[in-house]
Design a protein around this motif. Structure first.
Motif, PDB file in Angstrom:
ATOM      1  N   LYS A 161       5.983  -3.503  -1.447  1.00 22.77           N
ATOM      2  CA  LYS A 161       4.795  -2.946  -0.792  1.00 22.77           C
ATOM      3  C   LYS A 161       4.350  -1.638  -1.438  1.00 22.77           C
ATOM      4  O   LYS A 161       3.416  -0.986  -0.960  1.00 22.77           O
ATOM      5  N   ALA A 162       4.987  -1.253  -2.533  1.00 20.15           N
ATOM      6  CA  ALA A 162       4.726   0.055  -3.141  1.00 20.15           C
ATOM      7  C   ALA A 162       3.296   0.160  -3.664  1.00 20.15           C
ATOM      8  O   ALA A 162       2.781  -0.740  -4.316  1.00 20.15           O
ATOM      9  N   SER A 163       2.677   1.282  -3.334  1.00 23.28           N
ATOM     10  CA  SER A 163       1.301   1.519  -3.776  1.00 23.28           C
ATOM     11  C   SER A 163       0.989   3.004  -3.693  1.00 23.28           C
ATOM     12  O   SER A 163       1.428   3.687  -2.767  1.00 23.28           O
ATOM     13  N   ILE A 164       0.246   3.484  -4.679  1.00 23.11           N
ATOM     14  CA  ILE A 164      -0.276   4.848  -4.648  1.00 23.11           C
ATOM     15  C   ILE A 164      -1.794   4.759  -4.707  1.00 23.11           C
ATOM     16  O   ILE A 164      -2.347   4.069  -5.572  1.00 23.11           O
ATOM     17  N   VAL A 165      -2.448   5.441  -3.790  1.00 22.06           N
ATOM     18  CA  VAL A 165      -3.907   5.538  -3.814  1.00 22.06           C
ATOM     19  C   VAL A 165      -4.275   7.015  -3.929  1.00 22.06           C
ATOM     20  O   VAL A 165      -3.864   7.826  -3.097  1.00 22.06           O
ATOM     21  N   ILE A 166      -5.025   7.341  -4.957  1.00 26.43           N
ATOM     22  CA  ILE A 166      -5.449   8.717  -5.207  1.00 26.43           C
ATOM     23  C   ILE A 166      -6.914   8.866  -4.797  1.00 26.43           C
ATOM     24  O   ILE A 166      -7.769   8.119  -5.280  1.00 26.43           O
ATOM     25  N   ILE A 167      -7.183   9.798  -3.910  1.00 26.84           N
ATOM     26  CA  ILE A 167      -8.556  10.059  -3.492  1.00 26.84           C
ATOM     27  C   ILE A 167      -9.158  11.085  -4.448  1.00 26.84           C
ATOM     28  O   ILE A 167      -8.835  12.268  -4.401  1.00 26.84           O
ATOM     29  N   GLY A 168      -9.987  10.584  -5.332  1.00 27.47           N
ATOM     30  CA  GLY A 168     -10.644  11.457  -6.296  1.00 27.47           C
ATOM     31  C   GLY A 168     -11.983  11.931  -5.770  1.00 27.47           C
ATOM     32  O   GLY A 168     -12.132  12.264  -4.601  1.00 27.47           O
ATOM     33  N   SER A 169     -12.992  11.930  -6.627  1.00 31.17           N
ATOM     34  CA  SER A 169     -14.312  12.403  -6.235  1.00 31.17           C
ATOM     35  C   SER A 169     -15.318  12.026  -7.315  1.00 31.17           C
ATOM     36  O   SER A 169     -14.966  11.927  -8.497  1.00 31.17           O
ATOM     37  N   GLY A 180      11.736   5.346   7.934  1.00 32.89           N
ATOM     38  CA  GLY A 180      12.260   4.645   6.766  1.00 32.89           C
ATOM     39  C   GLY A 180      11.563   5.102   5.497  1.00 32.89           C
ATOM     40  O   GLY A 180      10.730   6.005   5.513  1.00 32.89           O
ATOM     41  N   ALA A 181      11.888   4.466   4.395  1.00 31.51           N
ATOM     42  CA  ALA A 181      11.356   4.871   3.091  1.00 31.51           C
ATOM     43  C   ALA A 181       9.834   4.785   3.057  1.00 31.51           C
ATOM     44  O   ALA A 181       9.235   3.872   3.622  1.00 31.51           O
ATOM     45  N   VAL A 182       9.217   5.772   2.406  1.00 30.68           N
ATOM     46  CA  VAL A 182       7.764   5.738   2.211  1.00 30.68           C
ATOM     47  C   VAL A 182       7.439   4.635   1.212  1.00 30.68           C
ATOM     48  O   VAL A 182       7.952   4.611   0.098  1.00 30.68           O
ATOM     49  N   GLN A 183       6.574   3.710   1.635  1.00 29.77           N
ATOM     50  CA  GLN A 183       6.211   2.583   0.776  1.00 29.77           C
ATOM     51  C   GLN A 183       4.832   2.759   0.132  1.00 29.77           C
ATOM     52  O   GLN A 183       4.599   2.355  -0.998  1.00 29.77           O
ATOM     53  N   VAL A 184       3.912   3.338   0.891  1.00 32.32           N
ATOM     54  CA  VAL A 184       2.550   3.557   0.397  1.00 32.32           C
ATOM     55  C   VAL A 184       2.256   5.052   0.446  1.00 32.32           C
ATOM     56  O   VAL A 184       2.487   5.710   1.469  1.00 32.32           O
ATOM     57  N   LEU A 185       1.751   5.586  -0.653  1.00 32.12           N
ATOM     58  CA  LEU A 185       1.425   7.012  -0.741  1.00 32.12           C
ATOM     59  C   LEU A 185      -0.076   7.176  -0.954  1.00 32.12           C
ATOM     60  O   LEU A 185      -0.638   6.635  -1.915  1.00 32.12           O
ATOM     61  N   ILE A 186      -0.719   7.923  -0.066  1.00 36.23           N
ATOM     62  CA  ILE A 186      -2.136   8.240  -0.206  1.00 36.23           C
ATOM     63  C   ILE A 186      -2.259   9.721  -0.548  1.00 36.23           C
ATOM     64  O   ILE A 186      -1.999  10.586   0.293  1.00 36.23           O
ATOM     65  N   LEU A 187      -2.618  10.015  -1.779  1.00 32.67           N
ATOM     66  CA  LEU A 187      -2.797  11.407  -2.216  1.00 32.67           C
ATOM     67  C   LEU A 187      -4.236  11.810  -1.921  1.00 32.67           C
ATOM     68  O   LEU A 187      -5.143  11.617  -2.724  1.00 32.67           O
ATOM     69  N   ASN A 188      -4.418  12.399  -0.765  1.00 31.53           N
ATOM     70  CA  ASN A 188      -5.757  12.697  -0.260  1.00 31.53           C
ATOM     71  C   ASN A 188      -6.068  14.188  -0.214  1.00 31.53           C
ATOM     72  O   ASN A 188      -7.232  14.581  -0.222  1.00 31.53           O
ATOM     73  N   HIS A 189      -5.059  15.029  -0.170  1.00 30.39           N
ATOM     74  CA  HIS A 189      -5.261  16.465   0.017  1.00 30.39           C
ATOM     75  C   HIS A 189      -6.030  17.086  -1.151  1.00 30.39           C
ATOM     76  O   HIS A 189      -5.914  16.646  -2.290  1.00 30.39           O
ATOM     77  N   PRO A 249       7.811  -3.809  -9.958  1.00 29.51           N
ATOM     78  CA  PRO A 249       6.882  -4.664 -10.721  1.00 29.51           C
ATOM     79  C   PRO A 249       5.608  -5.063  -9.978  1.00 29.51           C
ATOM     80  O   PRO A 249       4.590  -5.323 -10.618  1.00 29.51           O
ATOM     81  N   LYS A 250       5.652  -5.127  -8.647  1.00 23.23           N
ATOM     82  CA  LYS A 250       4.476  -5.527  -7.877  1.00 23.23           C
ATOM     83  C   LYS A 250       3.630  -4.337  -7.424  1.00 23.23           C
ATOM     84  O   LYS A 250       2.616  -4.517  -6.748  1.00 23.23           O
ATOM     85  N   ALA A 251       4.034  -3.140  -7.787  1.00 23.36           N
ATOM     86  CA  ALA A 251       3.355  -1.938  -7.295  1.00 23.36           C
ATOM     87  C   ALA A 251       1.999  -1.752  -7.951  1.00 23.36           C
ATOM     88  O   ALA A 251       1.726  -2.267  -9.033  1.00 23.36           O
ATOM     89  N   ARG A 252       1.161  -0.973  -7.260  1.00 19.56           N
ATOM     90  CA  ARG A 252      -0.192  -0.710  -7.745  1.00 19.56           C
ATOM     91  C   ARG A 252      -0.489   0.785  -7.650  1.00 19.56           C
ATOM     92  O   ARG A 252       0.024   1.476  -6.778  1.00 19.56           O
ATOM     93  N   VAL A 253      -1.356   1.246  -8.551  1.00 14.84           N
ATOM     94  CA  VAL A 253      -1.876   2.614  -8.494  1.00 14.84           C
ATOM     95  C   VAL A 253      -3.386   2.522  -8.644  1.00 14.84           C
ATOM     96  O   VAL A 253      -3.879   1.944  -9.614  1.00 14.84           O
ATOM     97  N   ASN A 254      -4.106   3.063  -7.681  1.00  9.72           N
ATOM     98  CA  ASN A 254      -5.566   3.021  -7.716  1.00  9.72           C
ATOM     99  C   ASN A 254      -6.147   4.388  -7.382  1.00  9.72           C
ATOM    100  O   ASN A 254      -5.495   5.209  -6.733  1.00  9.72           O
TER     101      ASN A 254
END
Length: 217
Positions: A143-151, A84-93, A188-193
């Motif tokens: 449930k939308a959320s993006i988490v970016i793995i920085g450094s 199904g649709a991607v709800q949470v995205l973890i940008l880790n690469h 509206p309920k989405a988050r980006v961290n």
């Protein structure tokens, strides 16, 4: 019992899932009951134990070159056709050079390659995710959320790896802070961290730091 984070059945896409941090992220989401698409670029061998442990109903490993837009589109098509649709995205690469060089010795090719793989590809993946999210049902958007793995390199810099530090800084600040203002216009309920881990002992960076001075995020 682990804390219930309300992720049962939520579709999570983890980029760079075959690396040290990516593997643990994938495992933790699977433990929470999420359905995880574990992305890899060249080698899926490290993901096989997780696939055996959780089964294909929980984790699927999909290949894509994230610097290539058609490849990213194909990744999302394949991921959504199963879970199904991607709800949470973890940008880790991410990549970083194993050769420590000061700015005046870094080649333009190295600089462009690092920026392309770490920063431009994250833009391509986030763009695809948001374009699809815009047309989804509210139950998906909730449930939308993006988490970016920085450094920590993105905050403090890293001598010898200015290309890596610059790419992470761009993600953690300009990109994260822009996305968090934009995503709420379609969800509206989405988050980006953004998260900024320090040195982590992995297969790629074995014992490069004192064992008492690293943490896994």
């Amino acid at each position: 019992m682990p804390l219930d984070l309300g992720l049962e059945g939520v579709h999570v896409l983890v980029t760079g899932a075959s690396g040290g941090i990516g593997l643990e992220i994938t495992r933790l989401f699977a433990d929470q009951g999420a359905r995880v698409t574990a992305h890899y670029n060249t080698n899926s061998a490290t993901l096989q134990p997780l696939l055996s442990q959780y089964g294909s109903e929980k984790i699927q490993a999909l290949q894509a070159n994230l610097t290539n837009e058609p490849s990213v589109t194909k990744l999302f098509n394949e991921a959504s056709s199963s879970f199904g649709a991607v709800q949470v995205l973890i940008l880790n690469h991410a990549i970083s050079s194993t050769v420590s060089e000061p700015v005046w010795k870094i080649s333009l090719d190295r600089w462009k390659h690092t920026i392309d793989v770490n920063l431009t590809s994250s833009f391509i993946v986030a763009k695809e995710y948001l374009a699809r999210l815009e047309g989804e049902e509210e139950s998906v958007k909730d449930k939308a959320s993006i988490v970016i793995i920085g450094s920590t390199a993105g905050k403090f810099g890293e001598a010898g790896n200015a290309d890596y530090a610059a790419s992470k800084s761009a993600l953690m600040y300009g990109f994260t802070l822009s996305l968090k203002n934009e995503i709420v216009k379609i969800a509206p309920k989405a988050r980006v961290n953004s998260i900024g881990p320090g040195w982590v002992v992995t297969v790629r960076t074995p014992l490069m730091v004192n064992s008492s001075a690293y943490a896994l995020y």
